[in-house]
Enzyme design. Structure first.
Site, PDB file in Angstrom:
ATOM      1  N   LYS A 112       0.794  -1.369   0.035  1.00  0.00           N
ATOM      2  CA  LYS A 112       0.028   0.102  -0.035  1.00  0.00           C
ATOM      3  C   LYS A 112       0.845   1.295  -0.078  1.00  0.00           C
ATOM      4  O   LYS A 112       0.453   2.395  -0.748  1.00  0.00           O
ATOM      5  CB  LYS A 112      -0.997  -0.106   1.136  1.00  0.00           C
ATOM      6  CG  LYS A 112      -2.219  -1.199   1.158  1.00  0.00           C
ATOM      7  CD  LYS A 112      -3.142  -0.726   1.948  1.00  0.00           C
ATOM      8  CE  LYS A 112      -4.674  -1.372   1.540  1.00  0.00           C
ATOM      9  NZ  LYS A 112      -5.572  -1.170   2.483  1.00  0.00           N
ATOM     10  N   LYS A 195      -4.970 -10.595  -6.370  1.00  0.00           N
ATOM     11  CA  LYS A 195      -6.532 -10.787  -5.535  1.00  0.00           C
ATOM     12  C   LYS A 195      -7.337  -9.901  -6.032  1.00  0.00           C
ATOM     13  O   LYS A 195      -7.112  -8.644  -6.370  1.00  0.00           O
ATOM     14  CB  LYS A 195      -5.767 -10.336  -4.277  1.00  0.00           C
ATOM     15  CG  LYS A 195      -6.761 -10.017  -3.154  1.00  0.00           C
ATOM     16  CD  LYS A 195      -6.057  -9.594  -1.919  1.00  0.00           C
ATOM     17  CE  LYS A 195      -6.071  -8.229  -1.502  1.00  0.00           C
ATOM     18  NZ  LYS A 195      -5.850  -7.764  -0.226  1.00  0.00           N
ATOM     19  N   LYS A 198     -10.945  -4.067  -3.725  1.00  0.00           N
ATOM     20  CA  LYS A 198     -11.730  -3.087  -3.784  1.00  0.00           C
ATOM     21  C   LYS A 198     -10.605  -1.620  -4.418  1.00  0.00           C
ATOM     22  O   LYS A 198     -11.280  -0.644  -5.242  1.00  0.00           O
ATOM     23  CB  LYS A 198     -11.970  -2.214  -2.541  1.00  0.00           C
ATOM     24  CG  LYS A 198     -13.145  -3.292  -1.785  1.00  0.00           C
ATOM     25  CD  LYS A 198     -13.382  -2.526  -0.334  1.00  0.00           C
ATOM     26  CE  LYS A 198     -13.745  -3.340   0.605  1.00  0.00           C
ATOM     27  NZ  LYS A 198     -13.541  -3.382   1.810  1.00  0.00           N
TER      28      LYS A 198
HETATM   29  P1  TYM Z   1     -10.928  -5.820   4.130  1.00  0.00           P
HETATM   30  O1  TYM Z   1     -11.802  -4.771   4.289  1.00  0.00           O
HETATM   31  O2  TYM Z   1      -9.768  -5.605   3.084  1.00  0.00           O
HETATM   32  O3  TYM Z   1     -11.514  -7.358   3.886  1.00  0.00           O
HETATM   33  C1  TYM Z   1     -12.682  -7.690   4.770  1.00  0.00           C
HETATM   34  C2  TYM Z   1     -12.580  -9.239   4.649  1.00  0.00           C
HETATM   35  O4  TYM Z   1     -12.657  -9.791   3.071  1.00  0.00           O
HETATM   36  C3  TYM Z   1     -11.505 -10.661   3.168  1.00  0.00           C
HETATM   37  N1  TYM Z   1     -11.154 -10.496   1.518  1.00  0.00           N
HETATM   38  C4  TYM Z   1     -10.965 -11.404   0.822  1.00  0.00           C
HETATM   39  N2  TYM Z   1     -11.046 -12.705   0.961  1.00  0.00           N
HETATM   40  C5  TYM Z   1     -10.964 -13.638  -0.170  1.00  0.00           C
HETATM   41  N3  TYM Z   1     -10.594 -13.013  -1.366  1.00  0.00           N
HETATM   42  C6  TYM Z   1     -10.245 -11.793  -1.639  1.00  0.00           C
HETATM   43  N4  TYM Z   1      -9.896 -11.451  -2.707  1.00  0.00           N
HETATM   44  C7  TYM Z   1     -10.689 -11.049  -0.364  1.00  0.00           C
HETATM   45  N5  TYM Z   1     -10.528  -9.627  -0.255  1.00  0.00           N
HETATM   46  C8  TYM Z   1     -10.721  -9.252   0.956  1.00  0.00           C
HETATM   47  C9  TYM Z   1     -10.357 -10.240   4.023  1.00  0.00           C
HETATM   48  O5  TYM Z   1      -9.459 -11.287   4.474  1.00  0.00           O
HETATM   49  C10 TYM Z   1     -11.282  -9.929   4.910  1.00  0.00           C
HETATM   50  O6  TYM Z   1     -11.482 -10.850   5.839  1.00  0.00           O
HETATM   51  N6  TYM Z   1      -7.593  -5.329   8.224  1.00  0.00           N
HETATM   52  C11 TYM Z   1      -9.062  -5.817   7.536  1.00  0.00           C
HETATM   53  C12 TYM Z   1      -9.960  -5.532   8.583  1.00  0.00           C
HETATM   54  C13 TYM Z   1     -10.027  -5.778   9.998  1.00  0.00           C
HETATM   55  C14 TYM Z   1      -9.911  -7.083  10.646  1.00  0.00           C
HETATM   56  C15 TYM Z   1      -9.808  -6.450  12.156  1.00  0.00           C
HETATM   57  C16 TYM Z   1     -10.301  -8.213  10.264  1.00  0.00           C
HETATM   58  C17 TYM Z   1      -9.749  -4.762  10.890  1.00  0.00           C
HETATM   59  N7  TYM Z   1      -9.853  -5.170  12.108  1.00  0.00           N
HETATM   60  C18 TYM Z   1      -9.895  -7.487  12.969  1.00  0.00           C
HETATM   61  C19 TYM Z   1     -10.321  -9.203  11.485  1.00  0.00           C
HETATM   62  C20 TYM Z   1     -10.139  -8.628  12.631  1.00  0.00           C
HETATM   63  C21 TYM Z   1      -9.419  -5.567   6.233  1.00  0.00           C
HETATM   64  O7  TYM Z   1      -8.849  -4.631   5.706  1.00  0.00           O
HETATM   65  O8  TYM Z   1     -10.239  -6.208   5.766  1.00  0.00           O
END
Ligand code: TYM
Length: 340
Positions: A112, A195, A198
């Site tokens: 990032k 991957k 968004k």
């Molecule tokens: P975020 O918002 O990027 O994504 C949310 C969830 O979706 C999953 N994900 C995917 N799974 C499979 N294939 C993909 N292409 C894909 N893109 C996203 C992510 O693994 C996630 O589970 N840092 C985290 C949010 C967060 C969090 C937490 C998660 C903040 N605090 C505490 C767990 C526990 C994030 O940016 O997810």
């Protein structure tokens, strides 16, 4: 020890099929067996620039999508992170537990921040401390996520462990990642080695949870393929990332195994798989979209779910924060007036 799930999703734009298959769908399944907190992580979102009005709207939209997908806001807690101040408070403490070296190794930060690291926010660097705080503020024991979050969770475990060791306490459980199902890493429709995300500039790279049937069919039709017929064994997917991705998505949506999906389309052209994949994607997403639109039309409803969730989350966080303050040695003074 009580088993408690915490997981989060960022309100930074449209949720896509990766978020749904990698995380949210599993949350819906797990909620019958665990006490759960599901958080719209707006504090994480602002580690990169967000337009204030868009952030507010995305926070509502994401909360509505979670409810529409089947998370039960009465049984479980849905809230947005900024409304529970304990997240930021514990994150600061964890910034003093985590080591620069640990955070510097995070691949998401490297990706990032890119080449211009000097210009990345301090928050983007410290992002995983906040994530550890999210989970441990409630003594979360299990964290269902997609594979891309695995490294952050390992860091959360290291932070919990170091805190416990430094202060000779057992304050925090060591949280377990739950990386479940066959779609733990859904790839871009335009490049099977990247991957689904968004932040990809091409909307054709992803299926958004809000895309209508025509858009879904069009995106799948345009998805990248290779020139060969589909293989008749799972081993035949080696070196064919697009075929693997489309069959993997199909298998998850059709509730079958990749092996079975390979058998179904063995020797056929990609077009046959694409037609079936469009149908099953629409069948899965259409009912969620109907419910999503209904929820957002009822103006105050999502906000009231989030308010209720934030109150319940604050109540759960309070004794943990008190315990942490005592363990660290902060002098807790008695306030005559309750903070608002
Ligand atoms: P975020 O918002 O990027 O994504 C949310 C969830 O979706 C999953 N994900 C995917 N799974 C499979 N294939 C993909 N292409 C894909 N893109 C996203 C992510 O693994 C996630 O589970 N840092 C985290 C949010 C967060 C969090 C937490 C998660 C903040 N605090 C505490 C767990 C526990 C994030 O940016 O997810």
């Amino acid at each position: 020890m009580n088993q408690r799930i915490f997981s989060g999703v960022q309100p930074t734009g449209n949720l896509h099929l990766g978020n749904y298959l990698g995380a949210i769908r599993n949350w819906v399944k797990l909620q019958d067996d665990y006490e759960c907190l599901f958080c719209v992580v707006d504090l994480h979102a602002i580690t990169v620039w967000q337009e204030p009005e868009k952030l507010r709207q995305s926070t509502r939209d994401v909360a509505a999508a979670l409810i529409a997908a089947g998370v039960d806001p009465k049984e479980q807690i849905i809230f947005n992170q900024s409304q529970v101040p304990g997240h930021a408070e514990l994150a600061w403490i964890f910034n003093c537990v985590a080591r620069m070296g640990w955070l510097g190794r995070m691949t998401q930060f490297k990706e990032k921040a890119g080449k211009d690291r000097e210009n990345a926010s301090v928050g983007l660097f410290a992002y995983p401390s906040l994530m550890a705080a999210d989970i441990l503020l409630y003594k979360g024991t299990h964290v269902p996520v997609g594979e891309d979050q695995k490294q952050h969770l390992e860091l959360a475990r290291d932070i919990a462990q170091k805190f416990n060791n430094d202060f000779k306490t057992e304050t925090f459980p060591i949280p377990e990642p739950l990386i479940l199902g066959t779609s733990t890493r859904v790839m871009s429709l335009k490049d099977g080695t990247k991957k689904m995300s968004k932040s990809d500039p091409s909307d054709l790279s992803r299926i958004n949870m809000t895309d209508d049937a025509d858009t879904i069919a069009r995106k799948i039709k345009k998805a990248k393929t290779d020139p060969d017929l589909l293989p008749d064994t799972v081993q035949g997917l080696d070196g064919r990332p697009e075929a693997r991705n489309l069959l993997g998505i199909y298998a998850t949506l059709a509730e079958t195994t990749v092996d079975q999906a390979v058998q179904t389309f063995a020797g056929q052209q990609f077009s046959a798989l694409k037609t079936e994949l469009s149908d099953v994607a629409v069948a899965n997403l259409a009912p969620i979209q109907d419910e999503y639109r209904r929820l957002l039309a009822d103006k105050g409803h999502v906000d009231s779910v989030l308010a209720d969730g934030a109150e319940r989350a604050r109540t759960m966080a309070e004794p943990v924060l008190r315990e942490v303050q005592d363990v660290i040695g902060f002098l807790r003074v008695k306030l005559s007036r309750k903070p608002t």
